[in-house]
Design a protein around this motif. Sequence first.
Motif, PDB file in Angstrom:
ATOM      1  N   VAL A  54       0.869  -1.188   0.000  1.00 14.05           N
ATOM      2  CA  VAL A  54       0.000   0.000   0.000  1.00 14.05           C
ATOM      3  C   VAL A  54       0.903   1.234   0.000  1.00 14.05           C
ATOM      4  CG1 VAL A  54      -1.632   1.330   1.388  1.00 14.05           C
ATOM      5  CG2 VAL A  54      -1.893  -1.162   1.204  1.00 14.05           C
ATOM      6  N   SER A  55       0.654   2.135  -0.935  1.00 10.97           N
ATOM      7  CA  SER A  55       1.444   3.371  -0.982  1.00 10.97           C
ATOM      8  C   SER A  55       0.785   4.460  -0.151  1.00 10.97           C
ATOM      9  CB  SER A  55       1.560   3.868  -2.428  1.00 10.97           C
ATOM     10  OG  SER A  55       2.427   3.022  -3.140  1.00 10.97           O
ATOM     11  N   LEU A  56       1.598   5.113   0.669  1.00 13.42           N
ATOM     12  CA  LEU A  56       1.089   6.234   1.474  1.00 13.42           C
ATOM     13  C   LEU A  56       2.043   7.408   1.302  1.00 13.42           C
ATOM     14  CD1 LEU A  56       0.180   4.369   4.823  1.00 13.42           C
ATOM     15  CD2 LEU A  56      -1.383   5.022   2.982  1.00 13.42           C
ATOM     16  N   ARG A  57       1.479   8.615   1.337  1.00  8.28           N
ATOM     17  CA  ARG A  57       2.268   9.825   1.159  1.00  8.28           C
ATOM     18  C   ARG A  57       2.635  10.379   2.544  1.00  8.28           C
ATOM     19  NH1 ARG A  57       0.954  15.074  -0.017  1.00  8.28           N
ATOM     20  NH2 ARG A  57      -1.257  14.601   0.262  1.00  8.28           N
ATOM     21  N   VAL A  58       3.924  10.613   2.761  1.00 12.72           N
ATOM     22  CA  VAL A  58       4.367  11.102   4.078  1.00 12.72           C
ATOM     23  C   VAL A  58       4.196  12.621   4.120  1.00 12.72           C
ATOM     24  CG1 VAL A  58       6.304  11.278   5.686  1.00 12.72           C
ATOM     25  CG2 VAL A  58       5.965   9.184   4.347  1.00 12.72           C
ATOM     26  N   VAL A  59       3.349  13.112   5.068  1.00  7.64           N
ATOM     27  CA  VAL A  59       2.986  14.533   5.089  1.00  7.64           C
ATOM     28  C   VAL A  59       3.634  15.310   6.230  1.00  7.64           C
ATOM     29  CG1 VAL A  59       0.810  14.128   3.876  1.00  7.64           C
ATOM     30  CG2 VAL A  59       0.868  14.011   6.395  1.00  7.64           C
ATOM     31  N   ALA A  60       4.291  14.596   7.135  1.00  5.55           N
ATOM     32  CA  ALA A  60       4.950  15.312   8.253  1.00  5.55           C
ATOM     33  C   ALA A  60       5.972  14.376   8.887  1.00  5.55           C
ATOM     34  CB  ALA A  60       3.923  15.754   9.307  1.00  5.55           C
ATOM     35  N   ASP A  61       6.828  14.964   9.715  1.00  9.52           N
ATOM     36  CA  ASP A  61       7.874  14.189  10.392  1.00  9.52           C
ATOM     37  C   ASP A  61       7.874  14.591  11.870  1.00  9.52           C
ATOM     38  OD1 ASP A  61      10.050  12.522  10.747  1.00  9.52           O
ATOM     39  OD2 ASP A  61      11.518  14.096  10.233  1.00  9.52           O
ATOM     40  N   SER A 100       8.651  16.676  19.495  1.00 11.78           N
ATOM     41  CA  SER A 100       7.885  17.564  18.616  1.00 11.78           C
ATOM     42  C   SER A 100       6.527  17.886  19.228  1.00 11.78           C
ATOM     43  CB  SER A 100       7.678  16.896  17.257  1.00 11.78           C
ATOM     44  OG  SER A 100       6.742  17.654  16.503  1.00 11.78           O
ATOM     45  N   PRO A 101       6.136  19.156  19.218  1.00 11.15           N
ATOM     46  CA  PRO A 101       4.823  19.532  19.759  1.00 11.15           C
ATOM     47  C   PRO A 101       3.705  19.405  18.716  1.00 11.15           C
ATOM     48  CG  PRO A 101       6.015  21.507  19.148  1.00 11.15           C
ATOM     49  CD  PRO A 101       6.919  20.339  18.799  1.00 11.15           C
ATOM     50  N   LEU A 102       4.021  19.022  17.492  1.00 10.50           N
ATOM     51  CA  LEU A 102       3.031  19.073  16.399  1.00 10.50           C
ATOM     52  C   LEU A 102       2.002  17.948  16.508  1.00 10.50           C
ATOM     53  CD1 LEU A 102       5.400  19.862  13.382  1.00 10.50           C
ATOM     54  CD2 LEU A 102       4.117  21.464  14.867  1.00 10.50           C
ATOM     55  N   ASP A 103       0.797  18.233  15.981  1.00  6.21           N
ATOM     56  CA  ASP A 103      -0.266  17.220  15.920  1.00  6.21           C
ATOM     57  C   ASP A 103      -0.853  17.288  14.511  1.00  6.21           C
ATOM     58  OD1 ASP A 103      -2.243  15.371  16.294  1.00  6.21           O
ATOM     59  OD2 ASP A 103      -3.360  16.535  17.798  1.00  6.21           O
ATOM     60  N   PRO A 104      -0.069  16.799  13.508  1.00  4.28           N
ATOM     61  CA  PRO A 104      -0.501  17.002  12.119  1.00  4.28           C
ATOM     62  C   PRO A 104      -1.724  16.154  11.772  1.00  4.28           C
ATOM     63  CG  PRO A 104       1.446  15.609  12.221  1.00  4.28           C
ATOM     64  CD  PRO A 104       1.205  16.078  13.610  1.00  4.28           C
ATOM     65  N   PRO A 105      -2.622  16.693  10.943  1.00  2.18           N
ATOM     66  CA  PRO A 105      -3.742  15.873  10.455  1.00  2.18           C
ATOM     67  C   PRO A 105      -3.225  14.804   9.499  1.00  2.18           C
ATOM     68  CG  PRO A 105      -3.767  18.044   9.405  1.00  2.18           C
ATOM     69  CD  PRO A 105      -2.624  18.054  10.384  1.00  2.18           C
ATOM     70  N   ILE A 106      -3.945  13.694   9.384  1.00  3.00           N
ATOM     71  CA  ILE A 106      -3.572  12.617   8.458  1.00  3.00           C
ATOM     72  C   ILE A 106      -4.812  12.303   7.623  1.00  3.00           C
ATOM     73  CG2 ILE A 106      -2.709  10.248   8.222  1.00  3.00           C
ATOM     74  CD1 ILE A 106      -1.531  10.464  11.030  1.00  3.00           C
ATOM     75  N   GLY A 107      -4.738  12.637   6.352  1.00  5.19           N
ATOM     76  CA  GLY A 107      -5.874  12.341   5.468  1.00  5.19           C
ATOM     77  C   GLY A 107      -5.780  10.925   4.926  1.00  5.19           C
ATOM     78  N   PRO A 108      -6.826  10.437   4.210  1.00  3.34           N
ATOM     79  CA  PRO A 108      -6.765   9.114   3.583  1.00  3.34           C
ATOM     80  C   PRO A 108      -5.558   9.043   2.655  1.00  3.34           C
ATOM     81  CG  PRO A 108      -8.986  10.004   3.461  1.00  3.34           C
ATOM     82  CD  PRO A 108      -8.116  11.110   3.980  1.00  3.34           C
ATOM     83  N   GLY A 109      -4.841   7.921   2.715  1.00  4.86           N
ATOM     84  CA  GLY A 109      -3.672   7.749   1.853  1.00  4.86           C
ATOM     85  C   GLY A 109      -2.439   8.463   2.355  1.00  4.86           C
ATOM     86  N   GLU A 110      -2.496   8.995   3.566  1.00  8.17           N
ATOM     87  CA  GLU A 110      -1.343   9.729   4.096  1.00  8.17           C
ATOM     88  C   GLU A 110      -0.758   9.029   5.327  1.00  8.17           C
ATOM     89  OE1 GLU A 110      -2.648  14.238   2.735  1.00  8.17           O
ATOM     90  OE2 GLU A 110      -2.750  13.700   4.858  1.00  8.17           O
ATOM     91  N   ALA A 111       0.492   9.363   5.603  1.00 10.05           N
ATOM     92  CA  ALA A 111       1.171   8.840   6.803  1.00 10.05           C
ATOM     93  C   ALA A 111       2.070   9.940   7.359  1.00 10.05           C
ATOM     94  CB  ALA A 111       2.014   7.611   6.452  1.00 10.05           C
ATOM     95  N   VAL A 112       2.449   9.800   8.626  1.00 12.52           N
ATOM     96  CA  VAL A 112       3.371  10.742   9.271  1.00 12.52           C
ATOM     97  C   VAL A 112       4.556   9.942   9.799  1.00 12.52           C
ATOM     98  CG1 VAL A 112       3.666  12.208  11.311  1.00 12.52           C
ATOM     99  CG2 VAL A 112       1.644  12.484   9.851  1.00 12.52           C
ATOM    100  N   ARG A 113       5.765  10.352   9.429  1.00 16.00           N
ATOM    101  CA  ARG A 113       6.934   9.659   9.981  1.00 16.00           C
ATOM    102  C   ARG A 113       7.053  10.013  11.465  1.00 16.00           C
ATOM    103  NH1 ARG A 113      13.251   9.861   8.104  1.00 16.00           N
ATOM    104  NH2 ARG A 113      13.235  11.807   9.292  1.00 16.00           N
TER     105      ARG A 113
END
Length: 415
Positions: free
Chosen positions: A76-83, A88-101
Amino acid sequence: MTGTGSLREVEEQLALVLARVRRVETERLPVSEAQGRTLAEPLRAAIDIPVFDNSGMDGFAVRFADARDASPGHPVSLRVVADLPAGSPLDPPIGPGEAVRIMTGSAVPTAAEAIVPFEDTAGGLADSLGTISVVGAPPAAGTHIRRRADDLAAGDLVLEAGAQLGPLQLSSAAAGGVAEVVVARRPRAAVVSTGAELVPPGLPLTRGQIPESNTELLTGLARGAGAEVVLRTTVDDEGDGLTTAVAEASALGADVVVFSGGVSAGAYEVVKNTLAGTMEFAKVAMQPGKPQGFGVTADGMLLFGLPGNPVSAAVSFEVFVRPALLAMQGRAQLHRHMVRLPAAVPWRTPAGRRQYLPAAIDRSDPARWTVRPATAGGSGSHLAGGLARAEAFAIVPAEVDAVAAGDAVDVMLLS
Ligand code: AMP
Ligand code: MG
């Protein structure tokens, strides 16, 4: 006094001692200074452990539905949108097809439902910031997410009062957001050796003189029982050295004075002769350690008169002084750990007295430890050299008069 003639039972003597113990005051210390201390109040976590939902692996935070069907045959291919590095204080959103490292310990994004470790992607760490190829599905939602308060919640009990604070306990306190602990102050102890024959170790000896060794013994044992040693001195069997030492101990605020020597039935028993009004001198049904002096001064110092032979002094400290020092600190567990081990060799024991034999433990067979006398020469209380090999005391009941190889023996572990 059952079955031992005029001798007092060990338990009776200990009970008399413990009845006179008063608790020392408490103090508040930073956790960095509290090692070895006894906790005076229950210790509760100030914050949750873990503090927040966090990743248990280095990899990718994903939506479970995106990754659940991944396999080597159907990546399954997923697009990495944040690291998210640790901290890290961040809380990035994750849409369908996305991943966060995400790295181990980093806060898991609110939108994530599982962690896919690098090992379950085709590119691993090397290829982890563009598009990734998931080849192993997380077995369930929540995989590799360590949940907030899984271990302890804020307010939960970490340790009861009376526990000793070691490195593991203090690290738990720190992890629970606790910066200071309320502990018993260290009892102050004076160590007073008596004997005209005693010379500081290493100095030349003239006929009749021996090296003084109980100061080192009793200072170390007192420190091991949480005390601060405020006075170490050796006094003569005659003159007013002993009286001066007691006054000095009192002036230094000592809670306890540990004398060695001068308590038995000879002609120059300086502790007995000087402190007869304040201390009681008893014969206790133990070997070594039969003569024991104990008393309390008008200003509340506990006075222990231990027999002078080094083995007798060591045993007497273990049996009477250590429990008293721990009780002063409010320690829940006053006694050493006991284990029952087979005797490796036979040995003799005294009639009518409980034996405390300096012992070594043979650990060559982890499934069958055995115990043996630490000294080849038997149980003589003067065998100070053998103490170096002792790591325990074998305790043989008064009514037993010989130990045979293979007999089960109670063993008091000294660490
Ligand atoms: P005492 O109890 O005074 O009769 O002493 C018993 C034995 O222990 C004697 O042989 C003393 O020389 C020895 N002894 C007493 N005090 C010490 C000490 N501080 N260091 C080494 N040996 C001691
Ligand atoms: Mg003496």
